[in-house]
Structure formats: structure tokens, C-alpha cells
Design an enzyme around this catalytic site. Structure first.
Site, PDB file in Angstrom:
ATOM      1  N   GLU A  52      24.771 -36.955 -71.621  1.00  0.00           N
ATOM      2  CA  GLU A  52      25.820 -36.255 -70.867  1.00  0.00           C
ATOM      3  C   GLU A  52      26.618 -35.352 -71.798  1.00  0.00           C
ATOM      4  OE1 GLU A  52      25.472 -36.414 -67.829  1.00  0.00           O
ATOM      5  OE2 GLU A  52      24.618 -38.374 -67.350  1.00  0.00           O
ATOM      6  N   ALA A  53      25.893 -34.684 -72.689  1.00  0.00           N
ATOM      7  CA  ALA A  53      26.544 -33.883 -73.730  1.00  0.00           C
ATOM      8  C   ALA A  53      27.292 -32.687 -73.170  1.00  0.00           C
ATOM      9  CB  ALA A  53      25.506 -33.416 -74.752  1.00  0.00           C
ATOM     10  N   GLY A  89      18.222 -29.319 -69.021  1.00  0.00           N
ATOM     11  CA  GLY A  89      17.545 -29.050 -67.759  1.00  0.00           C
ATOM     12  C   GLY A  89      18.526 -29.234 -66.629  1.00  0.00           C
ATOM     13  N   THR A  90      18.046 -29.147 -65.393  1.00  0.00           N
ATOM     14  CA  THR A  90      18.903 -29.410 -64.245  1.00  0.00           C
ATOM     15  C   THR A  90      19.090 -30.916 -64.080  1.00  0.00           C
ATOM     16  OG1 THR A  90      17.003 -29.525 -62.743  1.00  0.00           O
ATOM     17  CG2 THR A  90      18.029 -27.360 -63.048  1.00  0.00           C
ATOM     18  N   MET A  91      19.933 -31.287 -63.162  1.00  0.00           N
ATOM     19  CA  MET A  91      20.002 -32.685 -62.782  1.00  0.00           C
ATOM     20  C   MET A  91      18.638 -33.123 -62.253  1.00  0.00           C
ATOM     21  SD  MET A  91      23.699 -32.912 -60.851  1.00  0.00           S
ATOM     22  CE  MET A  91      23.665 -34.701 -60.810  1.00  0.00           C
ATOM     23  N   ASP A  92      18.343 -34.395 -62.412  1.00  0.00           N
ATOM     24  CA  ASP A  92      17.136 -35.000 -61.838  1.00  0.00           C
ATOM     25  C   ASP A  92      15.850 -34.559 -62.517  1.00  0.00           C
ATOM     26  OD1 ASP A  92      16.384 -36.971 -60.067  1.00  0.00           O
ATOM     27  OD2 ASP A  92      15.940 -35.592 -58.431  1.00  0.00           O
ATOM     28  N   CYS A  93      15.936 -34.085 -63.778  1.00  0.00           N
ATOM     29  CA  CYS A  93      14.714 -33.669 -64.478  1.00  0.00           C
ATOM     30  C   CYS A  93      14.324 -34.643 -65.586  1.00  0.00           C
ATOM     31  CB  CYS A  93      14.862 -32.253 -65.040  1.00  0.00           C
ATOM     32  SG  CYS A  93      15.918 -32.151 -66.490  1.00  0.00           S
TER      33      CYS A  93
END
Length: 216
Positions: free
Chosen positions: A87-88, A9-13
Site C-alpha cells: 500500500e505504498a 498496477g490497478t486494484m485487483d491485479c
């Protein structure tokens, strides 16, 4: 059957929050996991979420063989019932291949978490390889929102609130940062194309004669 699952997903999801929840649920049942991470916001050797939850992790280094690391751990009497890789997107494609081998040869579930595209809307090499190899790709349903209220689909890098489109692919930052720091903001596609962040939209509202920068 064991699987390689890519949660993206995007950051912050909520990716890291879900990783921590999976770890909690399985450890509460007496299982033990091997947790890998790289360039976490909380520092080296950590897996953390923006909700304040954090746990220890193995910091993945350049060129590290994750399959060999896990085999060595098991051969020395260690235990691993599953693997979590947060953080793949920062992992090298060959390290993703190694995680797939963990699934196939060691019969362990691997749960990988990451964002798919960088601040230029280009695929991270690690994320691309996960899309190619994963048994399942799960797009997280917790929708991050653009400043305009629309669903955020793109990650933007900012300096002083202004979106930048040049620079190294990996620069560690967060969605919370001081005004002069490198930071990140999630945007809808329309505002990512126009390079309009929350800060520049406010500036445009205060200065109606200043037009936002748009992309071709």
C-alpha cells in the site's frame, strides 16, 4: 546491487499477493524481512491479499521515519535482510525518500507495492515519488478487467454502484462491498471517462431511455 523496486498496477491485479509470495520465497530460504503496510483491508498491522492470505506487518503512521525505525530495529539486535512496503501509494513522499535511503545506506532491497493513480486518475504522492526514485518500476502483468472485458487501467470509487469523482483522496474500501458502502471498481479508460460502472451499465440496459453520464 540492492534496488528499490516499485511493483504497480490497478486494484485487483495481485500486488499484495505478489508481496506475500516474495515474503514466502525469501523466508523459506532463511531470510527475514521487515514488512510495512498502511490501511490494509484486513486491518491495522496486516498485509493481506484478496485470495485470503495474510501476514503481520508494521503499520506505518503519519510522520513515521521508516529509515530510523529500521536502524533502531537493527541496533537492538533485530534482523532485516530485505524490506517490503505494501500500500505504498499511501506513504508520504518523504517516507519514500527514507526507503530509498534504506537501499543506498543499508544495502537492503526494498520492494514497494501500490497503485499509481486514485479514483480521479491523479497520481498518489507516494506513487509519484516512487516513479521518480525507483531503480525499477514493474507494471504487474496480471491484468484486471473492466466489466466490459477490456483491460482495466483506472480505479473508480463508487457509492451504491455509482461512480463518484469528488471526495478525499484516501478512503479505505475494496472491490467487494455492500450496495450502500463506499467501494472501488476497476474500469477501462473509456468507461472511466464515461463514469459507467457495471451497475450503471446494467441500469442503462434495463432503462434504454436513460443515457449514461459522460465526462467532457
Amino acid at each position: 546491487m540492492p534496488e528499490l523496486v516499485f511493483f504497480c498496477g490497478t486494484m485487483d491485479c495481485g500486488k499484495s499477493t505478489l508481496a506475500l509470495q516474495i515474503e514466502h520465497n525469501r523466508s523459506a530460504r532463511g531470510l527475514q524481512g521487515m514488512i510495512y503496510s498502511r490501511d490494509d483491508r484486513a486491518g491495522e498491522g496486516k498485509l493481506s491479499s484478496r485470495l485470503g492470505l495474510v501476514t503481520d506487518a508494521v503499520e506505518v503512521g503519519d510522520g513515521q521515519d521508516l529509515y530510523s525505525h529500521l536502524v533502531d530495529h537493527l541496533s537492538q539486535g533485530g534482523r532485516a535482510d530485505y524490506v517490503i512496503a505494501d500500500e505504498a501509494q499511501f506513504l508520504a513522499p518523504e517516507q519514500i525518500d527514507q526507503l530509498a535511503r534504506v537501499v543506498d545506506d543499508l544495502s537492503l532491497d526494498v520492494y514497494a507495492f501500490g497503485i499509481t493513480t486514485d479514483f480521479r486518475s491523479k497520481l498518489f504522492p507516494g506513487s509519484q515519488r516512487l516513479v521518480e526514485l525507483a531503480d525499477r518500476v514493474e507494471v504487474l502483468q496480471v491484468e484486471a478487467l473492466c466489466w466490459c472485458g477490456a483491460r482495466a487501467t483506472h480505479n473508480a470509487r463508487t457509492i451504491g454502484g455509482v461512480m463518484v469523482v469528488e471526495g478525499a483522496q484516501v478512503v479505505v474500501g475494496d472491490v467487494t462491498h455492500s450496495a450502500d458502502e463506499v467501494g472501488y471498481e476497476v474500469l477501462c479508460r473509456r468507461h472511466h471517462r464515461r463514469r459507467m460502472t457495471a451497475a450503471t451499465s446494467r441500469a442503462a440496459a434495463l432503462s434504454p431511455d436513460v443515457l449514461p453520464v459522460t465526462s467532457a
